[in-house]
Design an enzyme around this catalytic site. Structure first.
Site, PDB file in Angstrom:
ATOM      1  N   GLU A  13     -48.037  -9.747 -18.905  1.00 33.56           N
ATOM      2  CA  GLU A  13     -49.460  -9.404 -18.926  1.00 33.56           C
ATOM      3  C   GLU A  13     -49.988  -9.105 -17.530  1.00 33.56           C
ATOM      4  O   GLU A  13     -51.063  -8.544 -17.385  1.00 33.56           O
ATOM      5  CB  GLU A  13     -50.269 -10.550 -19.547  1.00 33.56           C
ATOM      6  CG  GLU A  13     -49.927 -10.850 -21.003  1.00 33.56           C
ATOM      7  CD  GLU A  13     -50.362  -9.743 -21.958  1.00 33.56           C
ATOM      8  OE1 GLU A  13     -51.087  -8.814 -21.528  1.00 33.56           O
ATOM      9  OE2 GLU A  13     -49.977  -9.811 -23.146  1.00 33.56           O
ATOM     10  N   ASP A  36     -40.871 -11.680 -23.628  1.00 34.36           N
ATOM     11  CA  ASP A  36     -41.831 -12.016 -22.577  1.00 34.36           C
ATOM     12  C   ASP A  36     -42.407 -13.405 -22.811  1.00 34.36           C
ATOM     13  O   ASP A  36     -42.364 -13.941 -23.915  1.00 34.36           O
ATOM     14  CB  ASP A  36     -42.932 -10.955 -22.467  1.00 34.36           C
ATOM     15  CG  ASP A  36     -43.350 -10.386 -23.814  1.00 34.36           C
ATOM     16  OD1 ASP A  36     -43.022 -10.984 -24.849  1.00 34.36           O
ATOM     17  OD2 ASP A  36     -44.002  -9.330 -23.837  1.00 34.36           O
TER      18      ASP A  36
END
Length: 421
Positions: A127, A68
């Protein structure tokens, strides 16, 4: 000489960016990828993400690794000389580490491909608002879809060299929670002429925090947390508006549905009791991270047997006991079905023993769960010992974890590829 992947991590750490705004991050990674051998490599971009396809020598399967990319809206308070250059943002969840590991794997396999194909996925917006689900639906990934996925996440609480994992559920189902209340404001001296949303919000917080204790089976696990509450404009004005922001975490989809139903019921009661209106926004919702049991147990067994050094094996549950340790050293050939860590490096770093720890599930959330819903695979915790936890302004992961992860994942994928038909 410092590992180039530690150097890359430090460069990435300087430029944390919000989800789907990782423009500098994407450019830095693309610039790095262009320095590698291109003969077997193809690169695609998707929004601010990157997909890297590395062709195997005689492929019959396609493996995947995901990293990520986004940062968090947290002002940095580390002692780093390479602190964030973006005010109010930092890499406080280890995504800079995850990306540098991904770059390390691309480097290893671009320079020395394995038998099978590999797709390294640099995914934005973990996120929020969530990049995994739309990326999985993208045309860019559709014809490169892996048949097995591996992911990892740094763990501040574990020593460097620890690989913590378990079959089945690893991370919880999660949902954001935003509740807006609207009443009638007025002068503080005349409360009977107003509908005070400070009082309504306060009552609502108290009732929300009874849901888990009074509606969820005590043998199940769930969390409802209100982390932020805002209301009013001045001390002598009765607040017309209030906003609650929080999170929900559960270990079952059924409990998530139950909690949301109870929240809706409680909010309707607040509307009636305080003569106000309310709106609920569930925000980003992430699926549980559920590790494929067969593949996870196989990985755990492989990790225990990778080194024949005395004492190699699985922890009995006590991380304080560091006597049982194996080392992923890459001394054997992948073609022979043995683990290997890659060609000799032009830099030196300590060969840290790798220790397997069978952990318990956590109430953290991760949109990697969407990958695992569609593709068999697993995620593991990577020890990166630091006194500050994830999402803390002072977190400083131990960078030696980068080399541990590159060697371990490289070795595992080469071994797994050698087993495939």
């Amino acid at each position: 000489m410092t590992s180039p992947f530690i150097e890359l991590r430090r460069q990435l750490h300087r430029i944390p960016e919000p989800g789907f705004q990782e423009f500098k991050t994407q450019r830095m990674l693309l610039d790095y990828l262009q320095t590698l051998p291109q003969e077997r490599m193809e690169i695609r971009t998707w929004r601010t993400g990157i997909l890297v396809y590395i062709k195997g020598t005689n492929p019959s399967k396609r493996f995947g690794y995901r990293a990520d990319m986004d940062g968090l809206p947290i002002p940095e308070e580390t002692g780093y000389p390479f602190q964030s250059e973006h005010p109010g943002y930092m890499h406080a969840c280890g995504h800079d580490v995850h990306m540098s590991i991904g770059a390390g794997l691309v480097t290893q396999f671009a320079q020395r491909p394995m038998k099978d194909d590999l797709v390294v996925v640099f995914q934005p917006a973990e996120e929020g608002p969530g990049g995994a689900l739309p990326m999985l639906a993208s045309a860019e990934l559709s014809d490169w879809m892996p048949e097995q996925m591996v992911g990892l996440h740094i763990a501040p609480e574990y020593p460097v060299g620890t690989i913590a994992v378990k079959p089945g559920i690893l991370f919880a189902n999660t949902s954001e929670l935003f509740i807006d209340l609207k009443g009638k404001g007025g002068h503080a001296a005349y409360p009977h002429l107003s509908n005070d949303m400070v009082v309504a919000a306060s009552q609502l917080v108290g009732q929300l925090h009874t849901i888990v204790s009074r509606n969820i089976n005590p043998l199940d696990s769930a969390v409802v947390t209100i982390g932020k509450m805002s209301a009013g404009t001045k001390q002598n004005i009765i607040a017309e508006n209030a906003r609650l922001e929080g999170t929900i975490r559960t270990l079952s989809a059924e409990s998530m549905q139950l909690i949301k139903a109870r929240i809706e019921g409680i909010v309707r009661g607040i509307e009636s009791s305080y003569d106000c209106t309310a709106a609920i926004d569930w925000g980003s919702n992430y699926l549980q991270v559920y590790n494929n049991e067969t593949l996870t147990l196989e990985f755990m067994d492989w990790l225990q047997k990778t080194d024949t050094a005395p004492g190699a094996g699985v922890s009995d549950g006590s991380l304080a006991d560091k006597s049982a340790a194996g080392t992923v050293n890459g001394s054997e050939s992948a073609e022979a079905g043995q683990a290997q860590a890659g060609s000799p490096s032009s830099w030196s770093e300590p060969q840290i023993p790798v220790r397997l720890y069978e952990c318990t599930e956590a109430m953290t959330g991760e949109d990697f769960g969407y990958f695992l819903e569609k593709i068999p695979g697993f995620m593991f915790w990577l020890g990166a010992e630091t006194p500050y936890g994830l999402h803390h302004a002072r977190i400083e992961p131990d960078e030696r974890a980068i080399g541990v992860a590159i060697r371990t994942v490289d070795s595992y994928l080469r071994w797994k590829s050698a087993q495939s038909g």
